[in-house]
Design a protein around this motif. Structure first.
Motif, short mmCIF file in Angstrom:
data_model
loop_
_atom_site.label_atom_id
_atom_site.label_comp_id
_atom_site.label_asym_id
_atom_site.label_seq_id
_atom_site.Cartn_x
_atom_site.Cartn_y
_atom_site.Cartn_z
N LEU A 213 -6.26 11.90 -12.86
CA LEU A 213 -6.57 13.47 -12.90
C LEU A 213 -5.32 14.10 -12.75
O LEU A 213 -4.29 13.62 -11.82
N PRO A 214 -5.04 15.41 -13.12
CA PRO A 214 -3.47 16.16 -12.69
C PRO A 214 -3.71 16.40 -10.87
O PRO A 214 -4.84 16.34 -10.46
N GLU A 215 -2.59 16.01 -10.46
CA GLU A 215 -2.71 16.19 -8.95
C GLU A 215 -2.93 17.28 -8.55
O GLU A 215 -3.76 17.45 -7.47
N ASP A 216 -2.83 18.45 -9.24
CA ASP A 216 -3.54 19.86 -8.75
C ASP A 216 -5.02 19.86 -8.61
O ASP A 216 -5.73 20.78 -7.90
N SER A 217 -5.46 19.07 -9.42
CA SER A 217 -7.14 19.38 -9.65
C SER A 217 -7.88 17.97 -9.23
O SER A 217 -8.82 17.69 -9.11
N ARG A 218 -7.10 16.93 -8.58
CA ARG A 218 -7.29 15.78 -8.16
C ARG A 218 -8.19 15.97 -6.68
O ARG A 218 -7.47 16.53 -6.04
N PRO A 219 -9.44 15.38 -6.45
CA PRO A 219 -9.93 15.39 -5.12
C PRO A 219 -9.11 14.76 -3.95
O PRO A 219 -8.38 13.67 -4.24
N PRO A 220 -8.98 15.18 -2.82
CA PRO A 220 -7.90 14.35 -1.65
C PRO A 220 -8.45 13.01 -1.72
O PRO A 220 -7.52 12.38 -1.30
N MET A 221 -9.71 12.71 -1.60
CA MET A 221 -10.20 11.28 -1.76
C MET A 221 -10.77 11.00 -3.18
O MET A 221 -11.61 11.43 -3.59
N CYS A 222 -10.59 9.63 -3.44
CA CYS A 222 -11.20 8.99 -4.74
C CYS A 222 -12.79 8.98 -4.49
O CYS A 222 -13.43 8.56 -3.27
N PRO A 223 -13.21 9.68 -5.26
CA PRO A 223 -14.78 9.82 -5.28
C PRO A 223 -15.61 8.51 -5.23
O PRO A 223 -14.91 7.48 -6.05
N ARG A 224 -16.43 8.37 -4.38
CA ARG A 224 -17.59 7.25 -4.12
C ARG A 224 -16.62 5.87 -3.60
O ARG A 224 -17.12 4.77 -3.81
N SER A 225 -15.58 6.39 -2.87
CA SER A 225 -14.65 5.34 -2.21
C SER A 225 -15.22 5.01 -1.12
O SER A 225 -16.11 6.07 -0.51
N LYS A 226 -15.48 3.88 -0.51
CA LYS A 226 -16.16 3.46 0.86
C LYS A 226 -15.26 2.82 1.85
O LYS A 226 -14.49 2.01 1.54
N ALA A 227 -15.51 3.42 2.97
CA ALA A 227 -14.66 2.82 4.34
C ALA A 227 -15.14 1.50 4.48
O ALA A 227 -16.29 1.28 4.76
N ARG A 228 -14.36 0.41 4.81
CA ARG A 228 -14.78 -0.77 4.77
C ARG A 228 -13.76 -1.48 6.21
O ARG A 228 -12.49 -0.92 6.27
N PRO A 229 -14.30 -2.17 7.25
CA PRO A 229 -13.38 -2.75 7.98
C PRO A 229 -12.56 -3.47 7.46
O PRO A 229 -12.61 -4.17 6.60
N THR A 230 -11.25 -3.51 7.94
CA THR A 230 -10.06 -4.38 7.31
C THR A 230 -10.05 -5.90 7.43
O THR A 230 -9.50 -6.66 6.89
N VAL A 231 -11.13 -6.39 8.43
CA VAL A 231 -10.99 -7.62 8.94
C VAL A 231 -11.44 -8.77 7.47
O VAL A 231 -10.74 -9.80 7.63
N ASN A 232 -12.07 -8.27 6.70
CA ASN A 232 -12.36 -9.17 5.34
C ASN A 232 -11.97 -8.83 4.12
O ASN A 232 -12.25 -8.82 3.17
N VAL A 233 -10.79 -7.81 4.28
CA VAL A 233 -10.36 -7.41 3.21
C VAL A 233 -8.81 -7.78 2.87
O VAL A 233 -7.92 -7.88 3.76
N TRP A 234 -8.67 -8.36 1.65
CA TRP A 234 -7.41 -9.03 1.18
C TRP A 234 -6.74 -8.48 0.14
O TRP A 234 -7.33 -7.99 -0.83
N VAL A 235 -5.45 -8.18 -0.04
CA VAL A 235 -4.47 -7.82 -1.07
C VAL A 235 -4.46 -9.12 -2.15
O VAL A 235 -3.87 -10.04 -1.70
N ASP A 236 -4.60 -8.69 -3.50
CA ASP A 236 -4.20 -9.73 -4.44
C ASP A 236 -2.64 -9.49 -4.56
O ASP A 236 -2.01 -8.47 -4.94
N PRO A 237 -1.83 -10.42 -4.30
CA PRO A 237 -0.35 -10.55 -4.37
C PRO A 237 0.10 -10.27 -5.56
O PRO A 237 1.34 -9.72 -5.73
N LEU A 238 -0.70 -10.24 -6.76
CA LEU A 238 -0.04 -10.13 -8.14
C LEU A 238 -0.36 -8.60 -8.24
O LEU A 238 0.03 -8.32 -9.52
N SER A 239 -0.80 -8.04 -7.53
CA SER A 239 -1.23 -6.56 -8.38
C SER A 239 0.07 -5.58 -7.99
O SER A 239 0.81 -5.91 -7.20
#
Length: 139
Positions: free
Chosen positions: A113-139
């Motif tokens: 979406l264009p930045e001027d019309s993009r909502p400040p947060m990704c719709p339907r995103s969910k806040a999760r505790p970071t304890v079991n969240v991992w980054v794929d190093p190839l991304s």
């Protein structure tokens, strides 16, 4: 097909049933290699080493591909979930460290979406505790 019809049956005529049906022998011959996977040889490559990195160990994670380990609803056992993107940086409050996670396709739609019309947060995103969240190093 008749000899006087080089380009197929004449308009209005029906094709013979013999031309559209396969005999059992012909079908067996066409599908013989599909029945026995041992006949097909593929070159085997070594498994890529994929060591996941904690979201807390990176200075910036927004947009990175994530893997979340959580309890499966079906089996009740731990399972890993992928095709997710970090929709925010890690943030903390009195309850702990959190990150907003979105399905990969939703994140790409949001970023497109264009930045001027993009909502400040990704719709339907969910806040999760970071304890079991991992980054794929190839991304």
């Amino acid at each position: 097909m008749k000899a006087d019809e080089p380009n197929g049956p004449a308009e209005g005529s029906q094709a013979s049933s013999e031309s559209t049906e396969l005999t059992d022998e012909a079908f067996e011959a066409l599908t013989a290699d599909l029945r026995d996977p041992a006949d097909v040889r593929y070159k085997q490559y070594p498994r890529p080493s994929l060591e996941l990195v904690s979201v807390l160990d990176l200075p910036s994670v927004i947009g990175k591909r994530l893997v979340v380990v959580a309890r499966s609803k079906q089996s009740g056992k731990p399972a890993s979930y992928s095709n997710l993107r970090a929709a925010s940086e890690v943030f903390t409050d009195e309850a702990g460290s959190w990150i907003r996670i979105a399905e990969e396709w939703r994140w790409y739609m949001w970023v497109a979406l264009p930045e001027d019309s993009r909502p400040p947060m990704c719709p339907r995103s969910k806040a999760r505790p970071t304890v079991n969240v991992w980054v794929d190093p190839l991304s």
